[in-house]
Design an enzyme around this catalytic site. Sequence first.
Site, mmCIF file in Angstrom:
data_model
loop_
_atom_site.group_PDB
_atom_site.id
_atom_site.type_symbol
_atom_site.label_atom_id
_atom_site.label_comp_id
_atom_site.label_asym_id
_atom_site.label_seq_id
_atom_site.Cartn_x
_atom_site.Cartn_y
_atom_site.Cartn_z
ATOM 1 N N THR A 282 0.029 -6.855 -15.363
ATOM 2 C CA THR A 282 0.837 -6.887 -16.447
ATOM 3 C C THR A 282 2.348 -8.047 -16.527
ATOM 4 O O THR A 282 2.566 -8.284 -14.750
ATOM 5 C CB THR A 282 1.451 -5.544 -16.057
ATOM 6 O OG1 THR A 282 2.420 -4.568 -17.447
ATOM 7 C CG2 THR A 282 2.450 -5.111 -15.310
ATOM 8 N N HIS B 67 -2.209 3.897 -1.271
ATOM 9 C CA HIS B 67 -2.277 3.891 0.335
ATOM 10 C C HIS B 67 -3.328 4.630 0.303
ATOM 11 O O HIS B 67 -3.772 4.118 1.762
ATOM 12 C CB HIS B 67 -1.075 3.801 0.535
ATOM 13 C CG HIS B 67 -0.328 3.120 1.839
ATOM 14 N ND1 HIS B 67 -1.167 3.135 2.360
ATOM 15 C CD2 HIS B 67 1.279 3.312 2.058
ATOM 16 C CE1 HIS B 67 -0.611 2.053 3.327
ATOM 17 N NE2 HIS B 67 0.230 2.515 3.938
#
Length: 406
Positions: A316, A368
């Site tokens: 993006t 994560h």
Amino acid sequence: MIEIKVPTVGESISEVTLTQWLKADGAWVERDELLCEMESEKATFELNAEQAGILHIVAKEGDTINIGDVACTIDETATRPEGAAAAPAPKAEEKPAAKAEAAAPKAEALPKDVKATPVAQAIMADKKVKPAEVNGSGVAGKILKHDVLEALNSPGIKGGAAQVTRTDRPEKMSNLRKTISRRLVEAKNTTAMLTTFNEVDMTRIMEVRKLYKDTFKEAHGVNLGFMSFFTKACCIALQEYQAVNAYIDGDNIIYHEYCDVSIAVSAPKGLVVPVIRNAESKSMAELEMAVVDLAKKARDNKLSMEEMTGGTFTITNGGVFGSLMSTPIINIPQSAILGMHKIQDRPMVVNGKIEIRPMMYLALSYDHRIIDGRESVGFLVRVKELLESPELMLIGKDPVKGLLNL
């Protein structure tokens, strides 16, 4: 009487929103003529007339209707009226019949840089409202229906900042905006999202673009932009750090042997992320052409369901809006997203001396649960290395090291 029903547009989609009628109730329509625009939670599409006849509208603008419901009917037995081409709400590009043209009100032709919806254009033509008298509130200043009505209700006063008002205007949330909202909240609530940052010196890329932009355009018919460099660099890094290109499916981790890169594009009705399939196998020119094609389709609301699903990693670019730094949200079920930002000249220490360099902050948001800190940082450092020395993208390593098999 022919019933025009809402077609099936995707396995998981059960309802759509009717956003705009392109023809007026009672108007004569030709076969295959566009009747209205509809919006699902993933894309915009149009309904066409199955036969010529008189249009009878059933569903109103803004209505949410189910797949298979009747949107309108067409009386195909009706006699074609004289001057039928001068329907109440013609499309902007249609040319009315000669007889009707003489009687129809003529509006000031819209300049090329002024855009308006078909309904807004029809009202402006009927009421003889000039574009300069209307303040467009749509994307890029596009004139919408309510903008024209506001100008008619306040003659001589241009809407916007020049008009003092405390009016609240409720507007129903579109299916696309609902989907965007739901997915963003879901991403925040279902992933262990972190963001790591780095910065890249854009000097070499800017030098390459300046040196070869004309030759590149002449050879390939497309401009050499930044997105191809970033996409190519990410594909190389994704193949080296495969967890960044994977996602969690229940108790399994699905690793992709290919790079389907989603490119975030600002469309009139919200942010969409069309996909470049097998980006790792495409040349720089092919990447640039794919970006241009998908961006144009997004602006025109012409993206298909196939083009908007299945990406493995997202890029993006908030820099086009002036963003200096941000923390992009993961495009689930993907595990990572790279945020590009504004290029800004900053003083940097180069070989012990202070030099002004064009710098860009990069942000990698990642899940994560699947990507460790070492992998996320390593991935971003690798992308930085490739961008600062674009010649490395040719074989993925320093040419001299490649020669020596190091």
